[in-house]
Structure formats: C-alpha cells, structure tokens
Design an enzyme around this catalytic site. Sequence first.
Site, PDB file in Angstrom:
ATOM      1  CE  LYS A 146       2.317 -25.875  58.359  1.00  0.00           C
ATOM      2  NZ  LYS A 146       2.758 -24.628  57.725  1.00  0.00           N
ATOM      3  NE  ARG A 184       6.981 -25.049  62.938  1.00  0.00           N
ATOM      4  CZ  ARG A 184       5.695 -24.778  62.732  1.00  0.00           C
ATOM      5  NH1 ARG A 184       4.761 -25.544  63.224  1.00  0.00           N
ATOM      6  NH2 ARG A 184       5.357 -23.710  62.032  1.00  0.00           N
ATOM      7  NE  ARG A 244      -1.318 -17.162  58.735  1.00  0.00           N
ATOM      8  CZ  ARG A 244      -0.466 -18.179  58.754  1.00  0.00           C
ATOM      9  NH1 ARG A 244      -0.883 -19.406  58.503  1.00  0.00           N
ATOM     10  NH2 ARG A 244       0.814 -17.969  59.000  1.00  0.00           N
ATOM     11  NE  ARG A 289      -0.080 -17.210  63.153  1.00  0.00           N
ATOM     12  CZ  ARG A 289       0.385 -18.337  62.620  1.00  0.00           C
ATOM     13  NH1 ARG A 289      -0.444 -19.178  62.028  1.00  0.00           N
ATOM     14  NH2 ARG A 289       1.658 -18.640  62.680  1.00  0.00           N
ATOM     15  NE  ARG A 304       5.885 -17.873  61.246  1.00  0.00           N
ATOM     16  CZ  ARG A 304       4.771 -17.355  60.728  1.00  0.00           C
ATOM     17  NH1 ARG A 304       4.585 -16.039  60.723  1.00  0.00           N
ATOM     18  NH2 ARG A 304       3.848 -18.127  60.246  1.00  0.00           N
TER      19      ARG A 304
HETATM   20  P1  ADP Z   1       2.741 -21.659  60.473  1.00  0.00           P
HETATM   21  O1  ADP Z   1       1.405 -21.188  60.048  1.00  0.00           O
HETATM   22  O2  ADP Z   1       3.823 -20.676  60.285  1.00  0.00           O
HETATM   23  O3  ADP Z   1       3.145 -22.967  59.947  1.00  0.00           O
HETATM   24  P2  ADP Z   1       2.112 -22.518  63.230  1.00  0.00           P
HETATM   25  O4  ADP Z   1       0.805 -22.018  63.650  1.00  0.00           O
HETATM   26  O5  ADP Z   1       2.244 -23.968  62.895  1.00  0.00           O
HETATM   27  O6  ADP Z   1       2.663 -21.617  62.063  1.00  0.00           O
HETATM   28  O7  ADP Z   1       3.197 -22.190  64.366  1.00  0.00           O
HETATM   29  C1  ADP Z   1       3.319 -20.881  64.876  1.00  0.00           C
HETATM   30  C2  ADP Z   1       4.500 -20.850  65.833  1.00  0.00           C
HETATM   31  O8  ADP Z   1       4.260 -21.750  66.925  1.00  0.00           O
HETATM   32  C3  ADP Z   1       5.844 -21.292  65.244  1.00  0.00           C
HETATM   33  O9  ADP Z   1       6.516 -20.241  64.571  1.00  0.00           O
HETATM   34  C4  ADP Z   1       6.579 -21.719  66.529  1.00  0.00           C
HETATM   35  O10 ADP Z   1       7.016 -20.599  67.267  1.00  0.00           O
HETATM   36  C5  ADP Z   1       5.467 -22.389  67.320  1.00  0.00           C
HETATM   37  N1  ADP Z   1       5.363 -23.835  66.998  1.00  0.00           N
HETATM   38  C6  ADP Z   1       4.302 -24.472  66.426  1.00  0.00           C
HETATM   39  N2  ADP Z   1       4.551 -25.772  66.303  1.00  0.00           N
HETATM   40  C7  ADP Z   1       5.796 -25.995  66.797  1.00  0.00           C
HETATM   41  C8  ADP Z   1       6.630 -27.134  66.926  1.00  0.00           C
HETATM   42  N3  ADP Z   1       6.228 -28.343  66.499  1.00  0.00           N
HETATM   43  N4  ADP Z   1       7.853 -26.967  67.493  1.00  0.00           N
HETATM   44  C9  ADP Z   1       8.253 -25.769  67.931  1.00  0.00           C
HETATM   45  N5  ADP Z   1       7.548 -24.648  67.817  1.00  0.00           N
HETATM   46  C10 ADP Z   1       6.309 -24.745  67.258  1.00  0.00           C
HETATM   47  P1  ADP Z   2      -0.255 -22.703  57.140  1.00  0.00           P
HETATM   48  O1  ADP Z   2      -1.116 -23.440  58.132  1.00  0.00           O
HETATM   49  O2  ADP Z   2       0.544 -23.638  56.270  1.00  0.00           O
HETATM   50  O3  ADP Z   2       0.615 -21.663  57.772  1.00  0.00           O
HETATM   51  P2  ADP Z   2      -2.771 -21.490  56.212  1.00  0.00           P
HETATM   52  O4  ADP Z   2      -3.638 -22.676  55.969  1.00  0.00           O
HETATM   53  O5  ADP Z   2      -3.002 -20.656  57.402  1.00  0.00           O
HETATM   54  O6  ADP Z   2      -1.213 -21.950  56.146  1.00  0.00           O
HETATM   55  O7  ADP Z   2      -2.844 -20.591  54.885  1.00  0.00           O
HETATM   56  C1  ADP Z   2      -2.135 -19.373  54.787  1.00  0.00           C
HETATM   57  C2  ADP Z   2      -3.027 -18.325  54.128  1.00  0.00           C
HETATM   58  O8  ADP Z   2      -3.257 -18.654  52.757  1.00  0.00           O
HETATM   59  C3  ADP Z   2      -4.411 -18.187  54.754  1.00  0.00           C
HETATM   60  O9  ADP Z   2      -4.757 -16.841  54.687  1.00  0.00           O
HETATM   61  C4  ADP Z   2      -5.303 -19.060  53.851  1.00  0.00           C
HETATM   62  O10 ADP Z   2      -6.653 -18.591  53.848  1.00  0.00           O
HETATM   63  C5  ADP Z   2      -4.653 -18.878  52.500  1.00  0.00           C
HETATM   64  N1  ADP Z   2      -4.674 -20.080  51.640  1.00  0.00           N
HETATM   65  C6  ADP Z   2      -4.507 -21.362  52.021  1.00  0.00           C
HETATM   66  N2  ADP Z   2      -4.531 -22.200  50.958  1.00  0.00           N
HETATM   67  C7  ADP Z   2      -4.738 -21.415  49.864  1.00  0.00           C
HETATM   68  C8  ADP Z   2      -4.869 -21.677  48.444  1.00  0.00           C
HETATM   69  N3  ADP Z   2      -4.775 -22.922  47.960  1.00  0.00           N
HETATM   70  N4  ADP Z   2      -5.049 -20.640  47.638  1.00  0.00           N
HETATM   71  C9  ADP Z   2      -5.137 -19.383  48.112  1.00  0.00           C
HETATM   72  N5  ADP Z   2      -5.028 -19.056  49.422  1.00  0.00           N
HETATM   73  C10 ADP Z   2      -4.828 -20.060  50.293  1.00  0.00           C
END
Ligand code: ADP
Ligand code: ADP
Length: 216
Positions: free
Chosen positions: A13, A88, A127, A160, A171
Amino acid sequence: MRLLIMGPPGAGKGTQAVLIQKHFDIPHVSTGDLFREAVKNNSPLGVSVRKYIEHGELVPDDITIQVVIDRLKHDDCKNGFLFDGFPRTIPQAVALDSILSNLNITLDAVINVVVSNQKLMERIAGRRVCKVCNAGYHVVTNKPKVEGVCDKCGGELYQRKDDTAETVQNRLKVYNDQTKPLLDYYDKRNIIKNVNGLGEIQDTFKEVLASLGVKQ
Ligand code: ADP
Ligand code: ADP
Ligand code: ZN
C-alpha cells in the site's frame, strides 16, 4: 481525487501510495506513518499509541479518528487525498463518511491491493524504512543503491519493531477480523478497485491507474 488504499499488512500500500501521490499531486496520509512519527517524537499521542503498535493491535478508534480529523484540516487536503491504512474498522469507516459528508465531499475510489499470505510474509520480513523520510525499501525486491542508506535523503534504514514474525501473525489476524469486512462495506457502493499486488511495483501501479480510468 479522493482515494483510499487498502490491503493486508505488507501488500504494498505504502509503496503504491507514493506513486499515486506523485501522479495525482495529492497528499499521502498514512495513519501508520503519523503514529510512528508521534512515537519517534515521544509526543503525548506517541506515548498513548506505542504499545498498541508494538503488539500489532489497532490503536483505539477515537484516537485514530481524531488524528485523521486533524490531518484533514490541513490545506493540502483541499483538492484531494489518499488515505493509506485508514479506515481499518467499521466504526472508522462510518466516522469517515460523516466527516466527508459534513464537508460535502465523497470518495472517488477504494483501491484494494490483493496479495497472497505467503508473499506478505516475505515482503514484511525484508521491509526496511528510512528513519528520516519514511521511504520504504526491501532487502531483495526494492533495494536502496547503498545498503542501509535511503536513496532519497541519505537517512538510515531500519526494520520496524512490529515487523517481527510474531507480531505479523497478530496483524494479519487483526486485518482479517476487523479490516477485511470493510471491503463489503465499500463494495456495496461499487467503488472498490481490486488490483493484483503480486507483480512488480510498476505493474501494480499500471493496474492502479487503469482501474481509475487513467489512459496510459
Ligand atoms: P501496515 O504496513 O501493516 O499496513 P501501518 O503502517 O498502516 O501498517 O500501521 C502500523 C500500525 O499502526 C498498525 O498495526 C496499528 O497498530 C496502527 N494503525 C495504523 N493505522 C491504524 C488505524 N487506521 N486504526 C488503528 N490502528 C492503526
Ligand atoms: P504496506 O504499506 O501495505 O504494509 P509496503 O508498501 O511497505 O506495504 O511494502 C511492503 C514491502 O514490500 C516493502 O519492503 C516494499 O519495498 C516491498 N514491496 C512493495 N510492493 C512490492 C512489489 N510489487 N514487489 C516486490 N516488493 C514490493
Ligand atoms: Zn529517507
């Protein structure tokens, strides 16, 4: 353009959000990034959310919704926005509807990035994130030019705290129990755009643009 991007943790995302932000010139609002920034600064918000994030639990809805309300007040959101990782939960989605309806605006689309569970684990395990500018990398699929150093700002890359195997399991469960139901919620309005997140970053981005009707 007013967009949401959804998908399980590690789906890509944030990576797509950066490309979408550039293409449409809209702010990328990631609640995860906002929370991590607050934790880094040890602000009152950071102190109240740190434990939830470290355990892979959701931050309570009232705190999360307030953060979004505050962020939406910034001028840069006037002409559109891309929310990443929000909403979420169903109560968050209901709150967002009421915030937007008070502003007389609606969502244009909800992009849903679809990825298998096996792939999510690989992506999360590799990541790395820039300490300074939050840019995302991967040790295999999306390497920086110099190991451990951000291409964009020279900042140090880190893993992270919630990207550990145990926390990730939680998660994913939280995603399935609390966030997945939102797909039905938005599907009823016919605004979901499913995109295949398994391919290369640029391929997924092409699918995103096509799903939004952008000619390429
Ligand atoms: P991911 O890469 O797993 O999608 P995010 O960076 O979006 O992770 O979120 C990391 C953490 O921040 C989540 O596991 C949660 O603890 C918190 N968080 C982020 N967005 C929300 C939300 N909309 N509601 C509740 N908790 C959130
Ligand atoms: P999210 O925000 O959904 O948690 P991220 O954008 O942080 O996910 O992506 C998770 C990991 O996968 C990161 O290390 C990113 O560089 C890698 N990644 C994202 N998209 C791709 C893809 N299409 N192919 C390979 N690796 C990817
Ligand atoms: Zn950086």
